[in-house]
Design a protein around this motif. Structure first.
Motif, PDB file in Angstrom:
ATOM      1  N   TYR A   6       0.833  -1.194   0.000  1.00  0.00           N
ATOM      2  CA  TYR A   6       0.000   0.000   0.000  1.00  0.00           C
ATOM      3  C   TYR A   6       0.872   1.251   0.000  1.00  0.00           C
ATOM      4  O   TYR A   6       1.970   1.265   0.541  1.00  0.00           O
ATOM      5  CB  TYR A   6      -0.925   0.025   1.225  1.00  0.00           C
ATOM      6  CG  TYR A   6      -2.069  -0.956   1.122  1.00  0.00           C
ATOM      7  CD1 TYR A   6      -3.283  -0.575   0.570  1.00  0.00           C
ATOM      8  CD2 TYR A   6      -1.917  -2.273   1.557  1.00  0.00           C
ATOM      9  CE1 TYR A   6      -4.334  -1.474   0.466  1.00  0.00           C
ATOM     10  CE2 TYR A   6      -2.957  -3.182   1.451  1.00  0.00           C
ATOM     11  CZ  TYR A   6      -4.163  -2.772   0.902  1.00  0.00           C
ATOM     12  OH  TYR A   6      -5.198  -3.666   0.789  1.00  0.00           O
ATOM     13  N   VAL A   7       0.360   2.305  -0.613  1.00  0.00           N
ATOM     14  CA  VAL A   7       1.071   3.574  -0.709  1.00  0.00           C
ATOM     15  C   VAL A   7       0.277   4.638   0.037  1.00  0.00           C
ATOM     16  O   VAL A   7      -0.946   4.732  -0.098  1.00  0.00           O
ATOM     17  CB  VAL A   7       1.250   3.991  -2.185  1.00  0.00           C
ATOM     18  CG1 VAL A   7       1.940   5.348  -2.273  1.00  0.00           C
ATOM     19  CG2 VAL A   7       2.045   2.944  -2.938  1.00  0.00           C
ATOM     20  N   SER A   8       0.977   5.446   0.846  1.00  0.00           N
ATOM     21  CA  SER A   8       0.318   6.520   1.578  1.00  0.00           C
ATOM     22  C   SER A   8      -0.087   7.633   0.619  1.00  0.00           C
ATOM     23  O   SER A   8       0.700   8.077  -0.214  1.00  0.00           O
ATOM     24  CB  SER A   8       1.257   7.076   2.653  1.00  0.00           C
ATOM     25  OG  SER A   8       0.683   8.204   3.280  1.00  0.00           O
ATOM     26  N   GLU A   9      -1.346   8.077   0.722  1.00  0.00           N
ATOM     27  CA  GLU A   9      -1.826   9.176  -0.116  1.00  0.00           C
ATOM     28  C   GLU A   9      -1.765  10.509   0.624  1.00  0.00           C
ATOM     29  O   GLU A   9      -1.285  11.502   0.096  1.00  0.00           O
ATOM     30  CB  GLU A   9      -3.262   8.894  -0.555  1.00  0.00           C
ATOM     31  CG  GLU A   9      -3.382   7.815  -1.608  1.00  0.00           C
ATOM     32  CD  GLU A   9      -4.790   7.729  -2.159  1.00  0.00           C
ATOM     33  OE1 GLU A   9      -4.933   7.611  -3.389  1.00  0.00           O
ATOM     34  OE2 GLU A   9      -5.754   7.783  -1.369  1.00  0.00           O
ATOM     35  N   CYS A  10      -2.260  10.535   1.842  1.00  0.00           N
ATOM     36  CA  CYS A  10      -2.274  11.785   2.600  1.00  0.00           C
ATOM     37  C   CYS A  10      -2.269  11.456   4.088  1.00  0.00           C
ATOM     38  O   CYS A  10      -2.946  10.519   4.529  1.00  0.00           O
ATOM     39  CB  CYS A  10      -3.510  12.610   2.249  1.00  0.00           C
ATOM     40  SG  CYS A  10      -3.495  14.285   2.943  1.00  0.00           S
ATOM     41  N   ALA A  11      -1.479  12.200   4.858  1.00  0.00           N
ATOM     42  CA  ALA A  11      -1.377  11.978   6.299  1.00  0.00           C
ATOM     43  C   ALA A  11      -2.129  13.071   7.050  1.00  0.00           C
ATOM     44  O   ALA A  11      -2.245  14.213   6.586  1.00  0.00           O
ATOM     45  CB  ALA A  11       0.087  11.958   6.727  1.00  0.00           C
ATOM     46  N   PHE A  12      -2.638  12.709   8.227  1.00  0.00           N
ATOM     47  CA  PHE A  12      -3.408  13.631   9.050  1.00  0.00           C
ATOM     48  C   PHE A  12      -2.973  13.519  10.506  1.00  0.00           C
ATOM     49  O   PHE A  12      -2.424  12.503  10.930  1.00  0.00           O
ATOM     50  CB  PHE A  12      -4.910  13.315   8.966  1.00  0.00           C
ATOM     51  CG  PHE A  12      -5.493  13.427   7.591  1.00  0.00           C
ATOM     52  CD1 PHE A  12      -6.067  14.612   7.163  1.00  0.00           C
ATOM     53  CD2 PHE A  12      -5.460  12.347   6.727  1.00  0.00           C
ATOM     54  CE1 PHE A  12      -6.608  14.714   5.891  1.00  0.00           C
ATOM     55  CE2 PHE A  12      -5.994  12.438   5.453  1.00  0.00           C
ATOM     56  CZ  PHE A  12      -6.572  13.630   5.035  1.00  0.00           C
ATOM     57  N   ALA A  13      -3.239  14.571  11.260  1.00  0.00           N
ATOM     58  CA  ALA A  13      -3.045  14.566  12.709  1.00  0.00           C
ATOM     59  C   ALA A  13      -4.361  14.948  13.365  1.00  0.00           C
ATOM     60  O   ALA A  13      -5.076  15.830  12.874  1.00  0.00           O
ATOM     61  CB  ALA A  13      -1.953  15.552  13.113  1.00  0.00           C
ATOM     62  N   MET A  14      -4.702  14.265  14.448  1.00  0.00           N
ATOM     63  CA  MET A  14      -5.922  14.576  15.183  1.00  0.00           C
ATOM     64  C   MET A  14      -5.557  14.830  16.646  1.00  0.00           C
ATOM     65  O   MET A  14      -4.925  13.997  17.290  1.00  0.00           O
ATOM     66  CB  MET A  14      -6.935  13.433  15.092  1.00  0.00           C
ATOM     67  CG  MET A  14      -8.248  13.719  15.814  1.00  0.00           C
ATOM     68  SD  MET A  14      -9.519  12.463  15.479  1.00  0.00           S
ATOM     69  CE  MET A  14      -8.784  11.029  16.296  1.00  0.00           C
ATOM     70  N   PHE A  15      -5.921  16.006  17.136  1.00  0.00           N
ATOM     71  CA  PHE A  15      -5.618  16.391  18.512  1.00  0.00           C
ATOM     72  C   PHE A  15      -6.925  16.511  19.293  1.00  0.00           C
ATOM     73  O   PHE A  15      -7.853  17.198  18.859  1.00  0.00           O
ATOM     74  CB  PHE A  15      -4.867  17.720  18.553  1.00  0.00           C
ATOM     75  CG  PHE A  15      -3.563  17.689  17.811  1.00  0.00           C
ATOM     76  CD1 PHE A  15      -2.427  17.151  18.392  1.00  0.00           C
ATOM     77  CD2 PHE A  15      -3.469  18.181  16.518  1.00  0.00           C
ATOM     78  CE1 PHE A  15      -1.227  17.110  17.708  1.00  0.00           C
ATOM     79  CE2 PHE A  15      -2.273  18.150  15.824  1.00  0.00           C
ATOM     80  CZ  PHE A  15      -1.147  17.613  16.422  1.00  0.00           C
ATOM     81  N   THR A  16      -6.978  15.839  20.439  1.00  0.00           N
ATOM     82  CA  THR A  16      -8.171  15.837  21.273  1.00  0.00           C
ATOM     83  C   THR A  16      -7.811  16.291  22.678  1.00  0.00           C
ATOM     84  O   THR A  16      -6.893  15.743  23.299  1.00  0.00           O
ATOM     85  CB  THR A  16      -8.804  14.434  21.339  1.00  0.00           C
ATOM     86  OG1 THR A  16      -9.074  13.973  20.015  1.00  0.00           O
ATOM     87  CG2 THR A  16     -10.098  14.461  22.142  1.00  0.00           C
ATOM     88  N   GLY A  17      -8.507  17.285  23.176  1.00  0.00           N
ATOM     89  CA  GLY A  17      -8.292  17.752  24.533  1.00  0.00           C
ATOM     90  C   GLY A  17      -9.120  16.944  25.516  1.00  0.00           C
ATOM     91  O   GLY A  17     -10.305  16.689  25.278  1.00  0.00           O
ATOM     92  N   VAL A  18      -8.505  16.505  26.606  1.00  0.00           N
ATOM     93  CA  VAL A  18      -9.224  15.757  27.636  1.00  0.00           C
ATOM     94  C   VAL A  18      -8.850  16.313  29.005  1.00  0.00           C
ATOM     95  O   VAL A  18      -7.807  16.951  29.177  1.00  0.00           O
ATOM     96  CB  VAL A  18      -8.916  14.241  27.580  1.00  0.00           C
ATOM     97  CG1 VAL A  18      -9.351  13.645  26.259  1.00  0.00           C
ATOM     98  CG2 VAL A  18      -7.441  13.984  27.814  1.00  0.00           C
TER      99      VAL A  18
END
Length: 266
Positions: free
Chosen positions: A222-234
């Motif tokens: 598999y080839v990476s198309e797009c990367a993301f970051a998700m930040f959640t405050g707790v």
């Protein structure tokens, strides 16, 4: 740095110290051009020092974890059993937990490594203690399920010479459906006053084409198309006894584009 680092590498800051520590996730014994652990520190010259060189930031090589010198290490596909799966810093100590070589701590005051036990921490990525609460629990992404946050009392386990047990688990931290979770790149960051930030990294992928260059061994076609970051405050609220309540606030997702998969969060 005095030597380049293999990717991925871990970066940690220690309470009460300037600078940072960098550790290769798959450490090896030191050799020509190879230093798996280094510290960045500010070199302050003594008042009576007549040296013409100015004070400034310097890199200092430290010994790697002791298991890199054990017989047979590195024979299991490049030291897979010694890969650091979880890391943390508390006070003057840095903790690293491995896939098959146990858990170790580095005393940054003496630069000495100590083995805590043959067990692994129940977390993945970066974990943090929450010193504001008397329970002294550590919080991190669960090693058994990347979509959950769990808490464990590491100090009690280390003092009793046993593997730390999971005290509590909270759901609701899985990446969106249809995305691939970059499991090693999960972090829990302590913001103070019982507040945490959960950082998760994920990507979209596609089946490789004949003209794509990719490593079939680690990318599985598999080839990476797009990367993301998700930040959640707790927010951690103490409850009855040793039980806590984890309040989940809003999440923000950021696109990192293509070819920009992060390897660490400070």
């Amino acid at each position: 740095m005095s030597a380049p680092k293999w990717c991925p590498s871990l970066s940690l800051a220690v309470d009460g110290q300037d600078g940072a520590y960098v550790i290769e996730a798959a450490p090896q014994a030191d050799g020509p051009g190879r230093r798996s652990v280094e510290a960045l520190a500010y070199d302050r010259k003594p008042v009576d020092d007549d040296d013409d060189e100015d004070e400034g930031w310097v890199w200092r090589a430290l010994a790697p974890p002791p298991y890199v010198r054990e017989p047979g290490y590195g024979d299991d596909e490049g030291g897979r059993s010694g890969k650091i799966t979880c890391h943390a810093a508390e006070g003057a100590r840095i903790w690293v937990s491995t896939a098959g070589r146990g858990t170790y701590s580095l005393d940054t005051a003496s630069d000495a490594w100590t083995k805590a036990g043959d067990w692994a921490l129940p977390f993945r990525g970066r974990t943090v203690p929450v010193p504001e609460h008397a329970s002294r629990l550590w919080f991190g992404v669960s090693a058994s399920n990347a979509g959950k946050i769990c808490a464990s009392n590491l100090h009690a386990a280390a003092n009793e010479g046993r593997a730390p047990a999971v005290d509590q688990v909270w759901d609701g931290f899985a990446v969106p459906e249809g995305f691939h979770d970059l499991e090693p790149h999960s972090y829990v960051v302590h913001l103070g006053d019982g507040r945490l930030c959960v950082a998760k990294f994920f990507e979209t992928t596609r089946q490789e084409a004949d003209d794509d260059w990719t490593c079939r061994r680690c990318c599985h076609g598999y080839v990476s198309e797009c990367a993301f970051a998700m930040f959640t405050g707790v927010e951690v609220e103490p409850g009855a006894g040793r039980w806590h309540r984890l309040i989940r606030h809003r999440s923000l997702r950021y696109s990192l584009g293509t070819d920009r998969v992060p390897v660490s969060v400070l």
